[in-house]
Design a protein around this motif. Structure first.
Motif, PDB file in Angstrom:
ATOM      1  N   ASP A 117      43.400 -73.670   0.537  1.00  0.00           N
ATOM      2  CA  ASP A 117      44.090 -74.897   0.896  1.00  0.00           C
ATOM      3  C   ASP A 117      45.579 -74.571   1.052  1.00  0.00           C
ATOM      4  OD1 ASP A 117      41.604 -76.461   0.450  1.00  0.00           O
ATOM      5  OD2 ASP A 117      41.928 -75.854  -1.621  1.00  0.00           O
ATOM      6  N   LEU A 118      46.367 -75.535   1.493  1.00  0.00           N
ATOM      7  CA  LEU A 118      47.761 -75.268   1.841  1.00  0.00           C
ATOM      8  C   LEU A 118      48.682 -76.305   1.224  1.00  0.00           C
ATOM      9  CD1 LEU A 118      49.906 -73.723   3.502  1.00  0.00           C
ATOM     10  CD2 LEU A 118      49.332 -75.204   5.444  1.00  0.00           C
ATOM     11  N   TYR A 119      49.671 -75.815   0.464  1.00  0.00           N
ATOM     12  CA  TYR A 119      50.715 -76.691  -0.084  1.00  0.00           C
ATOM     13  C   TYR A 119      52.054 -76.280   0.509  1.00  0.00           C
ATOM     14  CZ  TYR A 119      53.868 -79.179  -3.140  1.00  0.00           C
ATOM     15  OH  TYR A 119      54.858 -80.022  -3.600  1.00  0.00           O
ATOM     16  N   LEU A 120      52.840 -77.272   0.942  1.00  0.00           N
ATOM     17  CA  LEU A 120      54.155 -77.030   1.514  1.00  0.00           C
ATOM     18  C   LEU A 120      55.204 -77.784   0.714  1.00  0.00           C
ATOM     19  CD1 LEU A 120      52.128 -77.804   4.332  1.00  0.00           C
ATOM     20  CD2 LEU A 120      53.830 -76.174   5.116  1.00  0.00           C
ATOM     21  N   THR A 121      56.238 -77.075   0.262  1.00  0.00           N
ATOM     22  CA  THR A 121      57.311 -77.740  -0.477  1.00  0.00           C
ATOM     23  C   THR A 121      58.200 -78.506   0.501  1.00  0.00           C
ATOM     24  OG1 THR A 121      58.947 -75.944  -0.341  1.00  0.00           O
ATOM     25  CG2 THR A 121      57.308 -75.829  -2.114  1.00  0.00           C
ATOM     26  N   ASN A 122      58.902 -79.471  -0.044  1.00  0.00           N
ATOM     27  CA  ASN A 122      59.803 -80.265   0.795  1.00  0.00           C
ATOM     28  C   ASN A 122      61.068 -80.575   0.016  1.00  0.00           C
ATOM     29  OD1 ASN A 122      60.612 -81.530   3.131  1.00  0.00           O
ATOM     30  ND2 ASN A 122      59.011 -83.102   3.103  1.00  0.00           N
ATOM     31  N   SER A 123      62.154 -80.773   0.735  1.00  0.00           N
ATOM     32  CA  SER A 123      63.385 -81.291   0.145  1.00  0.00           C
ATOM     33  C   SER A 123      63.453 -82.785   0.447  1.00  0.00           C
ATOM     34  CB  SER A 123      64.591 -80.530   0.695  1.00  0.00           C
ATOM     35  OG  SER A 123      64.477 -79.140   0.400  1.00  0.00           O
ATOM     36  N   THR A 124      64.629 -83.354   0.356  1.00  0.00           N
ATOM     37  CA  THR A 124      64.721 -84.793   0.566  1.00  0.00           C
ATOM     38  C   THR A 124      66.110 -85.132   1.065  1.00  0.00           C
ATOM     39  OG1 THR A 124      64.302 -86.951  -0.459  1.00  0.00           O
ATOM     40  CG2 THR A 124      65.467 -85.324  -1.799  1.00  0.00           C
ATOM     41  N   TRP A 125      66.349 -86.399   1.365  1.00  0.00           N
ATOM     42  CA  TRP A 125      67.664 -86.831   1.785  1.00  0.00           C
ATOM     43  C   TRP A 125      68.578 -86.942   0.565  1.00  0.00           C
ATOM     44  CZ3 TRP A 125      63.236 -88.412   4.239  1.00  0.00           C
ATOM     45  CH2 TRP A 125      63.206 -88.235   5.626  1.00  0.00           C
ATOM     46  N   TRP A 126      69.872 -86.703   0.786  1.00  0.00           N
ATOM     47  CA  TRP A 126      70.831 -86.858  -0.303  1.00  0.00           C
ATOM     48  C   TRP A 126      70.911 -88.337  -0.683  1.00  0.00           C
ATOM     49  CZ3 TRP A 126      71.850 -82.392  -2.345  1.00  0.00           C
ATOM     50  CH2 TRP A 126      71.861 -81.251  -1.551  1.00  0.00           C
ATOM     51  N   PRO A 127      71.155 -88.637  -1.950  1.00  0.00           N
ATOM     52  CA  PRO A 127      71.075 -90.027  -2.424  1.00  0.00           C
ATOM     53  C   PRO A 127      71.900 -91.019  -1.613  1.00  0.00           C
ATOM     54  CG  PRO A 127      71.241 -88.515  -4.281  1.00  0.00           C
ATOM     55  CD  PRO A 127      71.421 -87.681  -3.048  1.00  0.00           C
ATOM     56  N   ASP A 128      73.088 -90.631  -1.176  1.00  0.00           N
ATOM     57  CA  ASP A 128      73.954 -91.569  -0.461  1.00  0.00           C
ATOM     58  C   ASP A 128      73.575 -91.729   1.007  1.00  0.00           C
ATOM     59  OD1 ASP A 128      75.338 -91.892  -2.795  1.00  0.00           O
ATOM     60  OD2 ASP A 128      76.934 -90.478  -2.277  1.00  0.00           O
ATOM     61  N   HIS A 129      72.559 -90.979   1.445  1.00  0.00           N
ATOM     62  CA  HIS A 129      72.182 -91.031   2.859  1.00  0.00           C
ATOM     63  C   HIS A 129      70.667 -91.206   3.043  1.00  0.00           C
ATOM     64  CE1 HIS A 129      76.161 -89.142   2.909  1.00  0.00           C
ATOM     65  NE2 HIS A 129      76.272 -89.574   4.149  1.00  0.00           N
ATOM     66  N   ALA A 130      69.992 -91.642   1.998  1.00  0.00           N
ATOM     67  CA  ALA A 130      68.532 -91.787   2.087  1.00  0.00           C
ATOM     68  C   ALA A 130      68.137 -92.971   2.952  1.00  0.00           C
ATOM     69  CB  ALA A 130      67.940 -91.932   0.692  1.00  0.00           C
ATOM     70  N   GLU A 131      68.881 -94.077   2.845  1.00  0.00           N
ATOM     71  CA  GLU A 131      68.634 -95.267   3.660  1.00  0.00           C
ATOM     72  C   GLU A 131      67.166 -95.704   3.596  1.00  0.00           C
ATOM     73  OE1 GLU A 131      70.002 -94.012   7.463  1.00  0.00           O
ATOM     74  OE2 GLU A 131      72.120 -94.100   6.890  1.00  0.00           O
ATOM     75  N   GLY A 132      66.612 -95.634   2.399  1.00  0.00           N
ATOM     76  CA  GLY A 132      65.246 -96.077   2.193  1.00  0.00           C
ATOM     77  C   GLY A 132      64.173 -95.083   2.583  1.00  0.00           C
ATOM     78  N   ARG A 133      64.558 -93.911   3.084  1.00  0.00           N
ATOM     79  CA  ARG A 133      63.577 -92.910   3.494  1.00  0.00           C
ATOM     80  C   ARG A 133      63.119 -92.090   2.296  1.00  0.00           C
ATOM     81  NH1 ARG A 133      67.186 -90.218   8.168  1.00  0.00           N
ATOM     82  NH2 ARG A 133      68.682 -90.417   6.446  1.00  0.00           N
ATOM     83  N   THR A 134      61.886 -91.665   2.327  1.00  0.00           N
ATOM     84  CA  THR A 134      61.347 -90.818   1.265  1.00  0.00           C
ATOM     85  C   THR A 134      60.653 -89.609   1.897  1.00  0.00           C
ATOM     86  OG1 THR A 134      59.254 -92.025   1.211  1.00  0.00           O
ATOM     87  CG2 THR A 134      60.992 -92.753  -0.306  1.00  0.00           C
TER      88      THR A 134
END
Length: 609
Positions: A117-134
């Motif tokens: 199976d395949l697992y891919l790591t991810n980063s995320t948006w910086w807190p002040d620029h997330a704008e509700g995105r996850t």
């Protein structure tokens, strides 16, 4: 007869030494002419000890040269296979260094159904620029034929992390492989409870500090006690405020991504497995937390890590690729103690005594002999390294130029490097995933592009003037990519190894190996009993025809990533295995009968009465 043989051997040594001097001199001159990106000003270090390293020895020539490289096409099946992952780096214009570095991936059998199976790591948006995105890392279940289904939520793996890498290992020997996620911030240990993952970081004591920037990590049994310990590499001391204050700039681009030389390093960590789901941080006592200078600053800036028993003494050593500081070779002394020997062993610096921008790392017996090779991917205009022992003993010598690997690797900015037998001919080939940090780099350096093709170097064998030949960038393998982590696995059960690559800020790429050489193969799945159940650290010797191959079971390879656990041996036209020997962690040697090829063989460690 003896005198002639000695004379021929001596002449071969002289010839190879002469070629070394010519190659090094020529490429020093070429290197001086190439533009060096000002963001990676690697200052020559002060070498505390001078070591004399003998010139490498030329092998005796063989009469018949290998044939031309076969066709080894890789086909992009990302969409048709059901992989819809897009990496998030959070970039919004401030040019913060972590945005350039992710991410990793892992092939592993999370549900014990026999396929990767395949697992891919991810980063995320910086807190002040997330704008509700996850965003979250993603787990895809393989149906056995190379079709994948997203099971992230069902497996309990929805986490908002600024993720970097992943390590896989059954740390509690319950038969289910667990995950360790390295992050910018607190790391996570996720226990696999029959296909659903539970966060046990706090109870296990392996989260690190919230201010850590952890990169390459690996499970490894450092004390041969039958359970897996955990090594975690840390990169630099970083905060957004420090990054903005440095305010690194490139002429013609304005603010740009700075290099690690503008930041202090960070200390690596070693966690000893105490059983019962608990670990102890033994970094200081074990000699892992290395400092130097009057101010006792951290000596390294770790990115990639791969364990291997370099000197064959039965204790697993740990090699670390550091970015703009010397590489590390932690020699395992036994008894829970390590000694950092990279200077004495010849892998600390390049041939001019300079630290390289070490990114990715892999270790293998790529010559099918006792010599160990260590490949390290480096920055643009800085060829990849290929350190090799002589007659199975150190110190290592960088033979990247002599083996034909170095020159064609120079322009690329390389992250992952992987040894694997792409055409199943019995010789390990060498793969690089490449990609720059700056999306506008071509405006200031015409030789550079942001997206860069991956490179596959075919192993021609001992009979060739230069072993590694860069294959033409054909079809989908040659598509420009912003490559970071890479890993291989046989996703469709046909015996050859397929590739997955994470692109920074872009879609992941799944490449199916469509070679049709007709070469035979054998795959081994090892299961320990008194050794750790994953058999990490087991060494395998396979003899078929007139070739002996050597492998070590250790999936932490490349850059922030994990390859599958089963071992794949290409056999070429040979249709039978003459001998197969497994040396388990702890030293037990087991002879294995092989009744047929072109199949996967399960090998369990024999219990000694």
């Amino acid at each position: 007869m003896g005198g002639a043989a000695e004379r021929d051997a001596g002449e071969a040594r002289i010839a190879r030494a002469f070629r070394v001097s010519l190659a090094v001199g020529g490429f020093v001159a070429v290197g001086a002419a190439l533009l060096w990106w000002s963001g990676r000003d690697v200052t020559p270090p002060v070498v505390p000890k001078e070591v004399t390293i003998a010139a490498p020895v030329q092998r005796a020539p063989v009469e018949r040269l290998p044939s031309a490289p076969p066709a080894i096409p890789f086909t992009d099946i990302t969409t048709s296979a059901g992989i819809d992952f897009v990496h998030v780096n959070g970039a919004y214009g401030d040019k913060l260094i972590p945005e350039t570095m992710g991410g990793g991936l892992a092939f592993f059998d999370y549900d014990n159904d026999g396929d990767p199976d395949l697992y891919l790591t991810n980063s995320t948006w910086w807190p002040d620029h997330a704008e509700g995105r996850t965003s979250t890392g993603r787990l895809y279940r393989n149906d056995g034929g190379g079709r994948f289904t997203d099971v992230t939520a069902d497996a309990g793996l929805v986490y908002q992390l600024y993720g970097m890498g992943v390590a896989v290992g059954d740390y509690d020997n319950d038969g289910w492989q667990d995950l360790y996620l390295s992050n910018l911030g607190t790391n996570r240990l996720l226990h696999n409870d029959h296909g659903r993952f539970v966060d046990v970081t706090a109870d296990a004591g392996v989260g690190g500090n919230p201010e850590d920037w952890s990169t390459g990590s690996t499970f490894v049994d450092v004390d041969n006690d039958g359970d897996l310990d955990l090594f975690v590499g840390n990169y630099i001391t970083w905060t957004p405020d420090i990054d903005r204050e440095i305010d690194f700039r490139l002429a013609g681009l304005g603010r740009a991504y700075g290099g690690p030389e503008h930041h202090t390093g960070a200390l690596n960590r070693l966690y000893r497995n105490d059983g019962g789901g608990r670990f102890s941080d033994v970094s200081q006592a074990a000699g892992i937390a290395l400092t130097e200078g009057d101010d006792r600053h951290a000596a390294g800036k770790a990115l990639a890590v791969t364990p291997a028993d370099i000197d064959g003494d039965g204790w697993t050593d740990i090699v670390v690729a550091n970015d703009t500081t010397r590489n590390f070779l932690y020699h395992n002394l036994g008894g829970g103690r390590f000694e950092e020997n990279s200077l004495l062993d010849g892998i600390a610096f390049d041939r001019e005594g300079r630290a390289t921008s070490g990114m990715g790392l892999d270790i293998a017996h790529f010559r099918n002999d006792v010599d160990t090779g260590i490949a390290i991917g480096n920055f643009a205009n800085e060829m990849s390294s290929l350190y090799v022992t002589a007659d199975g003993r150190g110190p290592f010598v960088d033979e990247a130029v002599l083996e034909g690997f170095g020159p064609d690797s120079r322009l690329a900015l390389t992250f992952a490097v992987l040894f694997f037998d792409a055409d199943l001919d019995g010789r390990l080939d060498l793969f690089q995933a490449n990609g720059h940090l700056e999306n506008d780099i071509n405006r200031v350096h015409p030789s550079q592009t942001y997206a860069q093709p991956a490179q596959l170097f075919w192993n021609c064998g001992d009979g060739c003037e230069q072993r590694f030949r860069l294959l033409d960038s054909t079809a989908d393998l040659g598509q420009p990519m912003v490559g970071r982590g890479a890993a291989y696995a046989d996703i469709d059960g046909d015996g050859d190894l397929d590739l997955a690559i994470v692109q920074n800020g872009l879609r992941a790429v799944l490449l199916r190996n469509d070679q049709h050489t007709g070469n035979h193969w054998l795959r081994l799945k090892l299961v320990g009993t008194t050794a750790n159940r994953d058999a990490l650290g087991a060494r395998v010797m396979l003899h078929a025809g007139d070739v002996t191959q050597y492998r070590t079971l250790q999936p932490s390879r490349g850059y922030l990533s994990q390859v599958e656990h089963p071992l794949t041996f290409g056999l070429g036209t040979v249709s039978a295995v003459d001998a197969l020997t497994v040396t388990w962690p702890g030293g037990q040697v087991q002879q294995v009968n092989v009744d047929g090829v072109d199949r996967e063989l399960l090998v369990e460690q024999e219990r000694i009465p």
